[in-house]
Design a protein around this motif. Structure first.
Motif, mmCIF file in Angstrom:
data_model
loop_
_atom_site.group_PDB
_atom_site.id
_atom_site.type_symbol
_atom_site.label_atom_id
_atom_site.label_comp_id
_atom_site.label_asym_id
_atom_site.label_seq_id
_atom_site.Cartn_x
_atom_site.Cartn_y
_atom_site.Cartn_z
ATOM 1 N N VAL A 89 -42.397 -20.624 -53.810
ATOM 2 C CA VAL A 89 -43.460 -19.971 -53.065
ATOM 3 C C VAL A 89 -43.976 -18.847 -53.955
ATOM 4 C CG1 VAL A 89 -44.058 -18.663 -50.990
ATOM 5 C CG2 VAL A 89 -42.388 -20.535 -50.849
ATOM 6 N N VAL A 90 -45.277 -18.873 -54.243
ATOM 7 C CA VAL A 90 -45.897 -17.868 -55.096
ATOM 8 C C VAL A 90 -46.854 -17.061 -54.228
ATOM 9 C CG1 VAL A 90 -47.299 -17.453 -57.144
ATOM 10 C CG2 VAL A 90 -45.710 -19.382 -57.105
ATOM 11 N N GLU A 91 -46.679 -15.739 -54.220
ATOM 12 C CA GLU A 91 -47.519 -14.858 -53.416
ATOM 13 C C GLU A 91 -48.244 -13.872 -54.328
ATOM 14 O OE1 GLU A 91 -44.668 -14.660 -49.474
ATOM 15 O OE2 GLU A 91 -44.703 -12.961 -50.838
ATOM 16 N N TYR A 92 -49.566 -13.812 -54.176
ATOM 17 C CA TYR A 92 -50.389 -12.871 -54.936
ATOM 18 C C TYR A 92 -50.982 -11.824 -53.997
ATOM 19 C CZ TYR A 92 -50.563 -16.071 -58.929
ATOM 20 O OH TYR A 92 -50.249 -16.865 -59.992
ATOM 21 N N ARG A 93 -51.205 -10.650 -54.547
ATOM 22 C CA ARG A 93 -51.897 -9.574 -53.833
ATOM 23 C C ARG A 93 -52.722 -8.833 -54.879
ATOM 24 N NH1 ARG A 93 -51.141 -4.241 -51.675
ATOM 25 N NH2 ARG A 93 -51.669 -4.243 -49.465
ATOM 26 N N VAL A 94 -54.033 -8.672 -54.625
ATOM 27 C CA VAL A 94 -54.927 -7.992 -55.550
ATOM 28 C C VAL A 94 -55.515 -6.781 -54.848
ATOM 29 C CG1 VAL A 94 -56.988 -8.197 -57.011
ATOM 30 C CG2 VAL A 94 -55.518 -10.195 -56.656
ATOM 31 N N THR A 95 -55.365 -5.608 -55.475
ATOM 32 C CA THR A 95 -55.921 -4.375 -54.908
ATOM 33 C C THR A 95 -56.697 -3.616 -55.978
ATOM 34 O OG1 THR A 95 -53.868 -3.193 -55.409
ATOM 35 C CG2 THR A 95 -54.100 -4.056 -53.175
ATOM 36 N N ASP A 96 -57.667 -2.833 -55.530
ATOM 37 C CA ASP A 96 -58.405 -1.948 -56.431
ATOM 38 C C ASP A 96 -57.425 -0.888 -56.919
ATOM 39 O OD1 ASP A 96 -59.974 0.524 -57.155
ATOM 40 O OD2 ASP A 96 -61.646 -0.844 -56.747
ATOM 41 N N ALA A 97 -57.292 -0.733 -58.234
ATOM 42 C CA ALA A 97 -56.298 0.181 -58.799
ATOM 43 C C ALA A 97 -56.607 1.644 -58.483
ATOM 44 C CB ALA A 97 -56.201 -0.011 -60.313
ATOM 45 N N GLU A 98 -57.867 1.964 -58.228
ATOM 46 C CA GLU A 98 -58.234 3.356 -57.979
ATOM 47 C C GLU A 98 -58.236 3.713 -56.498
ATOM 48 O OE1 GLU A 98 -61.931 3.313 -60.079
ATOM 49 O OE2 GLU A 98 -60.937 3.358 -62.035
ATOM 50 N N THR A 99 -58.695 2.788 -55.641
ATOM 51 C CA THR A 99 -58.814 3.106 -54.209
ATOM 52 C C THR A 99 -57.724 2.474 -53.358
ATOM 53 O OG1 THR A 99 -60.207 1.192 -53.691
ATOM 54 C CG2 THR A 99 -61.332 3.218 -54.458
#
Length: 178
Positions: A89-99
């Motif tokens: 099971v591969v889980e990704y999470r992408v967030t804005d590094a500044e906000t």
């Protein structure tokens, strides 16, 4: 009592172990039943193979999907776990590094069998066409952003678990194709 009932009862009692089996047998996980740590690495891709990210500020292209959305395609490598067959099971999470704004599902998950992983000696198992869908309406909403990509890989059956993170700048080359 019938002889058949006695025979069945004797067979059932003979097959029961005196102690429960060791739950950690077959892997090097912790005593508390946690899976063993495995090395997981986010990176890039080149010519269909995984490449380590060596740039000081790596970039990933925002890609236009077939159904009108946008995604990124990071490379992912996992050390060889020694099992011929496995489900991960591969889980990704992408967030804005500044906000800290979430730019993907939380988490975006894939359930993958071993045949969907590529393998190369010295590299291990890797994937290079993973599509991490972004929650953006226009590629310009993502372009130029510095983002944190977090990944967690869990191999079912207690075979291993690992995480990695990388920070990249998103670039928009989608509009160049229009």
């Amino acid at each position: 009592m019938s002889p058949c009932f006695l025979l069945i009862a004797a067979l059932l009692l003979a097959g029961c172990p005196d102690e429960p089996p060791d739950s950690d047998a077959g892997h090097d996980g912790g005593a508390d039943g946690t899976p063993p740590a495995i090395e997981v690495e986010l990176g890039g891709r080149q010519d269909g193979s995984f490449v380590k990210v060596t740039e000081e500020e790596p970039t990933l292209e925002v890609v236009s999907g077939f159904q009108g959305g946008y995604h990124i395609e990071p490379g992912l490598r996992m050390e060889t776990i020694g099992a011929e067959e496995f489900i991960s099971v591969v889980e990704y999470r992408v967030t804005d590094a500044e906000t800290g704004e979430l730019l993907s599902s939380d988490p975006m998950s894939y359930r993958i069998n071993q045949r969907a992983w590529n393998y190369e000696p010295g590299v291990g198992h890797f994937r290079v066409w993973e599509q991490v869908i972004l929650n953006v309406v226009d590629p310009d909403d993502a372009a130029g952003r510095l983002v944190d990509i977090d990944v967690r890989v869990f191999v079912e059956g207690g075979l291993g678990e690992g995480t990695d993170s990388m920070t990249v700048r998103l670039i928009n080359e989608v509009n160049e194709l229009r």
